[in-house]
Design an enzyme around this catalytic site. Structure first.
Site, PDB file in Angstrom:
ATOM      1  N   GLU A   1      34.207  95.437  27.693  1.00  0.00           N
ATOM      2  CA  GLU A   1      34.825  97.024  28.000  1.00  0.00           C
ATOM      3  C   GLU A   1      34.951  97.900  29.346  1.00  0.00           C
ATOM      4  O   GLU A   1      33.673  98.086  29.971  1.00  0.00           O
ATOM      5  CB  GLU A   1      33.443  97.352  27.044  1.00  0.00           C
ATOM      6  CG  GLU A   1      33.681  97.494  25.742  1.00  0.00           C
ATOM      7  CD  GLU A   1      32.313  97.832  24.874  1.00  0.00           C
ATOM      8  OE1 GLU A   1      32.302  97.715  24.017  1.00  0.00           O
ATOM      9  OE2 GLU A   1      31.559  98.176  25.513  1.00  0.00           O
TER      10      GLU A   1
ATOM     11  N   ASP B   1      24.000  98.529  26.196  1.00  0.00           N
ATOM     12  CA  ASP B   1      23.592  97.509  24.703  1.00  0.00           C
ATOM     13  C   ASP B   1      23.105  96.430  26.186  1.00  0.00           C
ATOM     14  O   ASP B   1      23.039  95.318  25.780  1.00  0.00           O
ATOM     15  CB  ASP B   1      24.174  97.581  24.403  1.00  0.00           C
ATOM     16  CG  ASP B   1      22.842  97.411  22.461  1.00  0.00           C
ATOM     17  OD1 ASP B   1      21.941  97.883  23.567  1.00  0.00           O
ATOM     18  OD2 ASP B   1      23.235  97.006  22.062  1.00  0.00           O
TER      19      ASP B   1
ATOM     20  N   LYS C   1      25.008  97.871  17.306  1.00  0.00           N
ATOM     21  CA  LYS C   1      25.671  99.357  17.715  1.00  0.00           C
ATOM     22  C   LYS C   1      24.205 100.654  16.626  1.00  0.00           C
ATOM     23  O   LYS C   1      23.850 101.225  17.635  1.00  0.00           O
ATOM     24  CB  LYS C   1      26.616  99.609  16.776  1.00  0.00           C
ATOM     25  CG  LYS C   1      27.194 100.947  17.801  1.00  0.00           C
ATOM     26  CD  LYS C   1      28.146 101.468  17.227  1.00  0.00           C
ATOM     27  CE  LYS C   1      28.870 102.328  16.310  1.00  0.00           C
ATOM     28  NZ  LYS C   1      30.484 102.857  16.136  1.00  0.00           N
TER      29      LYS C   1
ATOM     30  N   ASP D   1      32.645 105.635  19.972  1.00  0.00           N
ATOM     31  CA  ASP D   1      32.789 104.016  21.057  1.00  0.00           C
ATOM     32  C   ASP D   1      32.702 104.056  22.245  1.00  0.00           C
ATOM     33  O   ASP D   1      34.002 105.237  22.526  1.00  0.00           O
ATOM     34  CB  ASP D   1      33.818 103.521  19.754  1.00  0.00           C
ATOM     35  CG  ASP D   1      33.217 102.658  18.702  1.00  0.00           C
ATOM     36  OD1 ASP D   1      31.977 103.184  18.445  1.00  0.00           O
ATOM     37  OD2 ASP D   1      33.933 101.945  18.118  1.00  0.00           O
TER      38      ASP D   1
ATOM     39  N   ASP E   1      28.193 101.228   9.577  1.00  0.00           N
ATOM     40  CA  ASP E   1      28.839 102.714   9.516  1.00  0.00           C
ATOM     41  C   ASP E   1      29.046 103.283   8.228  1.00  0.00           C
ATOM     42  O   ASP E   1      29.015 104.001   7.753  1.00  0.00           O
ATOM     43  CB  ASP E   1      30.083 103.154  10.354  1.00  0.00           C
ATOM     44  CG  ASP E   1      31.007 101.824  10.803  1.00  0.00           C
ATOM     45  OD1 ASP E   1      31.012 101.644   9.666  1.00  0.00           O
ATOM     46  OD2 ASP E   1      30.964 101.470  12.038  1.00  0.00           O
TER      47      ASP E   1
HETATM   48  O1  LIG Z   1      25.203  95.732  20.055  1.00  0.00           O
HETATM   49  C1  LIG Z   1      26.435  96.129  20.634  1.00  0.00           C
HETATM   50  C2  LIG Z   1      27.683  95.844  19.918  1.00  0.00           C
HETATM   51  C3  LIG Z   1      28.697  97.027  19.856  1.00  0.00           C
HETATM   52  N1  LIG Z   1      27.976  98.334  20.750  1.00  0.00           N
HETATM   53  C4  LIG Z   1      28.918  99.131  20.215  1.00  0.00           C
HETATM   54  O2  LIG Z   1      29.853  99.418  19.183  1.00  0.00           O
HETATM   55  C5  LIG Z   1      31.400  99.869  19.450  1.00  0.00           C
HETATM   56  C6  LIG Z   1      31.855  99.415  18.600  1.00  0.00           C
HETATM   57  O3  LIG Z   1      31.692  97.653  18.532  1.00  0.00           O
HETATM   58  P1  LIG Z   1      33.260  97.350  18.522  1.00  0.00           P
HETATM   59  O4  LIG Z   1      32.964  95.455  19.246  1.00  0.00           O
HETATM   60  O5  LIG Z   1      34.287  97.995  19.055  1.00  0.00           O
HETATM   61  O6  LIG Z   1      33.906  96.905  17.230  1.00  0.00           O
HETATM   62  P2  LIG Z   1      35.163  97.593  16.547  1.00  0.00           P
HETATM   63  O7  LIG Z   1      35.678  96.933  15.486  1.00  0.00           O
HETATM   64  O8  LIG Z   1      36.354  98.558  17.288  1.00  0.00           O
HETATM   65  O9  LIG Z   1      34.513  99.145  15.906  1.00  0.00           O
HETATM   66  C7  LIG Z   1      34.631  99.924  14.850  1.00  0.00           C
HETATM   67  O10 LIG Z   1      33.835  98.951  13.751  1.00  0.00           O
HETATM   68  C8  LIG Z   1      32.811  99.110  13.677  1.00  0.00           C
HETATM   69  C9  LIG Z   1      31.897  98.495  12.653  1.00  0.00           C
HETATM   70  O11 LIG Z   1      32.118  99.307  11.111  1.00  0.00           O
HETATM   71  C10 LIG Z   1      32.604 100.831  13.895  1.00  0.00           C
HETATM   72  O12 LIG Z   1      31.160 100.600  14.419  1.00  0.00           O
HETATM   73  C11 LIG Z   1      32.813 101.033  15.016  1.00  0.00           C
HETATM   74  O13 LIG Z   1      32.477 102.407  15.560  1.00  0.00           O
HETATM   75  C12 LIG Z   1      34.610 101.151  14.950  1.00  0.00           C
HETATM   76  O14 LIG Z   1      35.091 101.537  16.124  1.00  0.00           O
HETATM   77  C13 LIG Z   1      30.988  99.532  20.884  1.00  0.00           C
HETATM   78  O15 LIG Z   1      31.365 101.067  21.691  1.00  0.00           O
HETATM   79  C14 LIG Z   1      30.122  98.357  21.864  1.00  0.00           C
HETATM   80  O16 LIG Z   1      30.082  98.665  22.985  1.00  0.00           O
HETATM   81  C15 LIG Z   1      26.654  98.442  21.136  1.00  0.00           C
HETATM   82  O17 LIG Z   1      26.560  99.204  21.150  1.00  0.00           O
HETATM   83  N2  LIG Z   1      26.198  97.507  20.912  1.00  0.00           N
HETATM   84 MN   LIG Z   2      36.745  98.672  19.439  1.00  0.00          MN
END
Ligand SMILES: O=c1ccn([C@@H]2O[C@H](COP(=O)(O)OP(=O)(O)O[C@H]3O[C@H](CO)[C@@H](O)[C@H](O)[C@H]3O)[C@@H](O)[C@H]2O)c(=O)[nH]1
Ligand SMILES: [Mn+2]
Length: 550
Positions: A112, A141, A278, A302, A442
């Site tokens: 990121e 994180d 998260k 995010d 979520d």
């Molecule tokens: O240990 C962790 C892993 C991820 N994240 C944050 O969580 C967000 C979402 O993670 P990402 O890997 O981008 O997953 P996506 O598949 O893109 O996320 C979608 O799907 C997730 C699960 O449903 C939701 O939480 C997200 O909001 C949604 O955008 C990002 O900002 C990460 O930085 C953390 O803070 N800690």
């Molecule tokens: Mn994402």
């Protein structure tokens, strides 16, 4: 006069046009499905055992598809639109606007990119909202000092960026997105601010390239000594710094106006303790922010999802502060939209059906699911409050920030609240905060809030409220889809299951729409069977719908 003003609504709800037409169409499809079922049932092959089994298998798949189709109809039955009236909100409630805490989550400075994360942070700091009521928290994180350094640099840039945004009322307020949308800058202010942004970007990129903060700057950055005990991203103390302290009268921008509070937090991590991704990060933020700003409303985004409209907080407040219905609303969800979808959308990343159809349908049955980003919650709901009939909005609490504790006292409390042992033997992750134990935390959290009697609202304004980054490659997309389908299936099998009993507070329609997502993974089995068996039949010259009666 006053009464007249009060009667003006803060939002309106409209039913989608053409519903009757759609229902007639759906009925015709239903008749078609029944005809296919009855055909299968009436012409089961009798002579050949192999064909009979294949036929029955196809029949089973068709029954499944029929039922799955029924679930999808729930989301199309009564779609609605919402429209807000922000001027009424400002006229009536400006003085009692609640504190808003914005949580931005990041987890990996390599995956990121930091300039992107900082643009997101800057975009939410520049909301058109009283700065003394706006607080931005970055959860890291990875516990990376580079992210912390980038945030410190971004906070300096914010002193120029925020007054610039407000003076020229520009949109969007993510500097990266704004400068990308501008081709020819004539105005000298724009040229100046763009130069500052380029410098910020290059400082961040240099540190990322070096893998460390340049030596000559280190000593000028407060709080870096915390990284002395840092072992790895999975093994470190709580790292915490109030980068801009909203209580400090000197924390102003270049025009002398107040700045929003800005906080960096990397919760404690130890290899022995599971961190819950998260959800764990958001729960730590919930507790930590309660000691600093304790905003009544929480927005979480995010790190790749910048604010595209500086008025979005007011859109959300139109629902939450509405005198008639606001007290029933737990959260206001905005759609997840993206600025990088490929022209032909070969991976379907834009989530169009979900955004434009299914969520509107959910909204009419009690409210959309929680998407994990672009969502405004009441703090008390996230902290486990159940809905009760007599519940009333109370926006009168005028205490926005914790003025009693000194910075040292706050730091002590935060270390405790963000420690990895804090949640042991508590309700966090179960009845409080984001729920644990599911890869789509979520979805699970939203459903459990709705089960507690709360409503939610779907707000999909013309100008996108948030824009994120969608996966655009064949490697990323299946990984994300696998995680989503697995997580939604987990919800089906969990105690929150939309198929289960004891769901009195959630309407049947809403449970059916949840099932569309929860049965998505299972659907693949029927699809796989149907497509392979039919193809094999065709290869052998047998038509899978051919009648046996000749
Ligand atoms: O240990 C962790 C892993 C991820 N994240 C944050 O969580 C967000 C979402 O993670 P990402 O890997 O981008 O997953 P996506 O598949 O893109 O996320 C979608 O799907 C997730 C699960 O449903 C939701 O939480 C997200 O909001 C949604 O955008 C990002 O900002 C990460 O930085 C953390 O803070 N800690
Ligand atoms: Mn994402």
């Amino acid at each position: 006069m006053e009464n007249e003003g009060y009667n003006l609504p803060l939002f309106e709800t409209k039913e989608e046009k053409g519903r009757v037409g759609y229902r007639v169409f759906a009925f015709s499809i239903f008749v078609g499905i029944c005809l296919i079922w009855s055909y299968r049932l009436n012409f089961i092959p009798q002579d050949d055992e192999g064909r009979r089994r294949g036929w029955l298998g196809l029949f089973a798949a068709e029954i499944w598809f029929g039922f799955y189709w029924l679930f999808t109809q729930a989301s199309r039955w009564n779609p609605i639109h919402r429209r807000t009236f922000k001027h009424h909100l400002s006229e009536r409630h400006e003085a009692e606007f609640p504190g808003v805490d914005v949580f931005v989550c990041t987890a990996d400075p390599e995956m990121e990119p930091l300039p992107m994360v900082m643009s997101t942070v800057l975009s939410v700091m520049a909301y058109d909202y009283p700065p003394e009521k706006l607080n931005v928290y970055l959860s890291d994180d990875a516990g990376s000092e580079l992210t912390y350094y980038a945030l410190v640099e971004a906070s300096k840039f914010a002193r120029h960026w925020i007054p610039f945004c407000k003076k020229f009322n520009i949109q969007p307020r993510s500097p990266a997105a704004y400068f990308a949308s501008q081709s020819n800058h004539q105005r000298k202010e724009v040229v100046f601010i763009q130069k500052l942004y380029k410098e910020l970007e290059s400082r961040i990129n240099v540190s990322v390239k070096l893998g460390q903060i340049p030596k000559e700057i280190r000593s000028s950055i407060k709080g870096l000594s915390q990284w002395k005990s840092y072992v790895s991203r999975r093994d470190h103390d709580t790292l915490f710094q109030i980068v801009i302290d909203g209580r400090d009268p000197k924390a102003t921008d270049v025009e002398g106006d107040m700045l929003p509070t800005l906080v960096y937090l990397a919760r404690e991590k130890r290899p022995k303790y599971f961190h819950n991704f998260k959800a764990g990060a958001l729960n730590a933020l919930l507790r930590v922010s309660s000691q600093i700003s304790n905003g009544q409303i929480i927005l979480n985004v995010d790190c790749d999802m910048y604010s595209n409209d500086s008025d979005t907080i007011k859109d959300a407040l139109c629902f939450l502060m509405d005198e008639e219905q606001g007290h029933e609303v737990a959260y206001v969800q905005f759609p997840q939209k993206f600025h990088n979808v490929t022209k032909n959308e070969i991976y379907g990343s834009s989530l169009r059906v979900m955004n434009e159809v299914e969520f509107r349908g959910m909204d009419s049955f009690g409210g959309p699911r929680y998407l994990g980003t672009g969502c405004f919650h009441r703090r008390e709901v996230l902290c486990g409050k159940k809905y009760s009939k007599g519940f009333k909005n109370d926006w009168s609490s005028k205490k926005y920030r914790n003025y009693e504790d000194s910075i040292n006292e706050v730091e002590e409390k935060v270390k405790h609240l963000a420690s990895c042992t804090y949640e042991k033997n508590t309700q966090w992750g179960k009845e409080m905060g984001l729920r644990y134990g599911c890869v789509v935390e979520d979805g699970m959290t939203g459903l459990s809030i709705q089960r507690q009697g709360w409503k939610s609202i779907y707000c999909n304004p013309k100008r996108e409220a948030f824009l994120g980054v969608a996966p655009t490659s064949l490697i990323q997309t299946p990984v994300q889809h696998k995680r989503w389908s697995e997580g939604d299936l987990e919800i089906l099998l969990s105690r929150y299951s939309p198929a289960g009993f004891g769901q009195g507070k959630i309407s049947l329609g809403l449970r059916m729409v949840y099932c569309i997502y929860s049965l998505w993974a299972v659907n693949s089995l029927a699809t796989l069977y149907y497509s392979t068996i039919s193809s094999l039949y065709l290869l052998r010259g047998i038509q899978h719908l051919q009648s046996q009666l000749k």
